[in-house]
Design a protein around this motif. Sequence first.
Motif, PDB file in Angstrom:
ATOM      1  N   ASP A 269    -113.394  18.071 -28.317  1.00 36.81           N
ATOM      2  CA  ASP A 269    -113.929  16.869 -27.680  1.00 36.81           C
ATOM      3  C   ASP A 269    -115.358  17.177 -27.230  1.00 36.81           C
ATOM      4  O   ASP A 269    -115.817  18.318 -27.329  1.00 36.81           O
ATOM      5  N   VAL A 270    -116.056  16.167 -26.739  1.00 35.87           N
ATOM      6  CA  VAL A 270    -117.453  16.348 -26.341  1.00 35.87           C
ATOM      7  C   VAL A 270    -117.528  17.190 -25.069  1.00 35.87           C
ATOM      8  O   VAL A 270    -116.827  16.918 -24.098  1.00 35.87           O
ATOM      9  N   ALA A 271    -118.372  18.217 -25.098  1.00 42.69           N
ATOM     10  CA  ALA A 271    -118.624  19.049 -23.913  1.00 42.69           C
ATOM     11  C   ALA A 271    -119.985  18.671 -23.335  1.00 42.69           C
ATOM     12  O   ALA A 271    -120.961  18.538 -24.074  1.00 42.69           O
ATOM     13  N   GLU A 272    -120.035  18.500 -22.021  1.00 46.09           N
ATOM     14  CA  GLU A 272    -121.279  18.141 -21.332  1.00 46.09           C
ATOM     15  C   GLU A 272    -122.075  19.420 -21.063  1.00 46.09           C
ATOM     16  O   GLU A 272    -121.655  20.264 -20.277  1.00 46.09           O
ATOM     17  N   ARG A 273    -123.186  19.566 -21.759  1.00 53.19           N
ATOM     18  CA  ARG A 273    -124.023  20.753 -21.575  1.00 53.19           C
ATOM     19  C   ARG A 273    -125.295  20.423 -20.800  1.00 53.19           C
ATOM     20  O   ARG A 273    -126.241  21.215 -20.784  1.00 53.19           O
ATOM     21  N   CYS A 274    -125.356  19.258 -20.173  1.00 53.09           N
ATOM     22  CA  CYS A 274    -126.486  18.793 -19.345  1.00 53.09           C
ATOM     23  C   CYS A 274    -127.751  18.555 -20.153  1.00 53.09           C
ATOM     24  O   CYS A 274    -128.350  17.481 -20.073  1.00 53.09           O
ATOM     25  N   TYR A 275    -128.179  19.523 -20.928  1.00 45.48           N
ATOM     26  CA  TYR A 275    -129.414  19.405 -21.712  1.00 45.48           C
ATOM     27  C   TYR A 275    -129.137  18.750 -23.074  1.00 45.48           C
ATOM     28  O   TYR A 275    -130.042  18.355 -23.786  1.00 45.48           O
ATOM     29  N   PHE A 276    -127.870  18.709 -23.428  1.00 36.76           N
ATOM     30  CA  PHE A 276    -127.392  18.077 -24.671  1.00 36.76           C
ATOM     31  C   PHE A 276    -125.879  17.968 -24.553  1.00 36.76           C
ATOM     32  O   PHE A 276    -125.302  18.452 -23.569  1.00 36.76           O
ATOM     33  N   ARG A 277    -125.258  17.286 -25.508  1.00 36.51           N
ATOM     34  CA  ARG A 277    -123.796  17.196 -25.533  1.00 36.51           C
ATOM     35  C   ARG A 277    -123.299  17.806 -26.838  1.00 36.51           C
ATOM     36  O   ARG A 277    -123.953  17.662 -27.878  1.00 36.51           O
ATOM     37  N   SER A 278    -122.160  18.459 -26.774  1.00 37.30           N
ATOM     38  CA  SER A 278    -121.739  19.323 -27.880  1.00 37.30           C
ATOM     39  C   SER A 278    -120.326  19.046 -28.343  1.00 37.30           C
ATOM     40  O   SER A 278    -119.446  18.756 -27.528  1.00 37.30           O
TER      41      SER A 278
END
Length: 344
Positions: A269-278
């Motif tokens: 699932d989508v991970a929140e990496r703050c600077y982008f989403r992964s």
Amino acid sequence: MTRAFSPDGNPNLSGARSGVAEPRISGIHHVTAIASDPQRNLDFYGGLLGLRFVKRTVNFDDPGSYHFYFGDTLGKPGTLMTFFPWPGAPRGRVGAGQVTATAFAVPSGSIDWWRRRFESHGVDVDSQARFGNQILAFEDPDGLNLELVGIDSTPKGIEPWRDGSVAAEHGIAGFHGVTLAPAGPADRSFELLEKVLGFARRGVEGARTRLEASGPAPGTIADVVVDSGMAPGRLGAGVVHHVAWRTADSETQRAWMDRLFAASQPTTDVAERCYFRSIYFREPGHVLHEIATEGPGMAIDEDAGDLGSTLRLPPWLESSRARIEAALPRIEAPKPSGTASRGA
Ligand code: ZN
């Protein structure tokens, strides 16, 4: 939804939501590798290679360790080399199922300058030629395989760091590409890369097949090396953890999730990496891939002029800042020469 991967190579996207453009991989977003000593890592990439240290944060999944980002002046996608520096980490083994080399682009007229720089700082360098480009192959202090590839012009929008130890005219202009070594038969890896992810086949040199993303540069190249005798890789210092490819935004990322699912290659699932989403997936040859959004970018939590100067934490870790900072090794800004640890 009725979606299936069709054997003629055209993923059936009839079930994809209407109004979403065909997703494209334009090139690399970032490459993440394992290092050991944090300061030595900083000095090599921020000093010797002259990249800008654009973000000091922690591994969001393991806040006890740093996550360093190096890149161009603004830390644009396509320039970001990132590390989890684990003090005392044992060396890994570069091998099958991994990204086995990471290549940066430099002006072709600067290759000799870089060769002299490496030689004067005691870094062994191997000059090669590949698909018409001059290449310098070398290793970082943890044994990570790196290359500088001479290119004719700096990709649009990329600004090599001017205040570092390398003059901008010679500066690294983002990634050129990566070398992938799938484990086992590579047929399904090629199928995924070409028919699903949309890479185009550009040529073959020996065991190396050149694939290219749609672009624009930087970081459009994925060379696939097929070597049935290669031992399996093992994660550790000096080994790439994953390569991330860039996609425009969350909408196209969602389209990638649908498309990969339809091709029997489900993602996280989508991970929140703050600077982008992964999102992440391990392709059939066991190489770990990520697809990351272009935005919101490195300047979301500090001014462009201050990038990398202080420890940044995601909002959900701010309440633990004191404990996290106390547990992290102290680091200093990269040494300009990048060679203090070598005594040069
Ligand atoms: Zn990543």
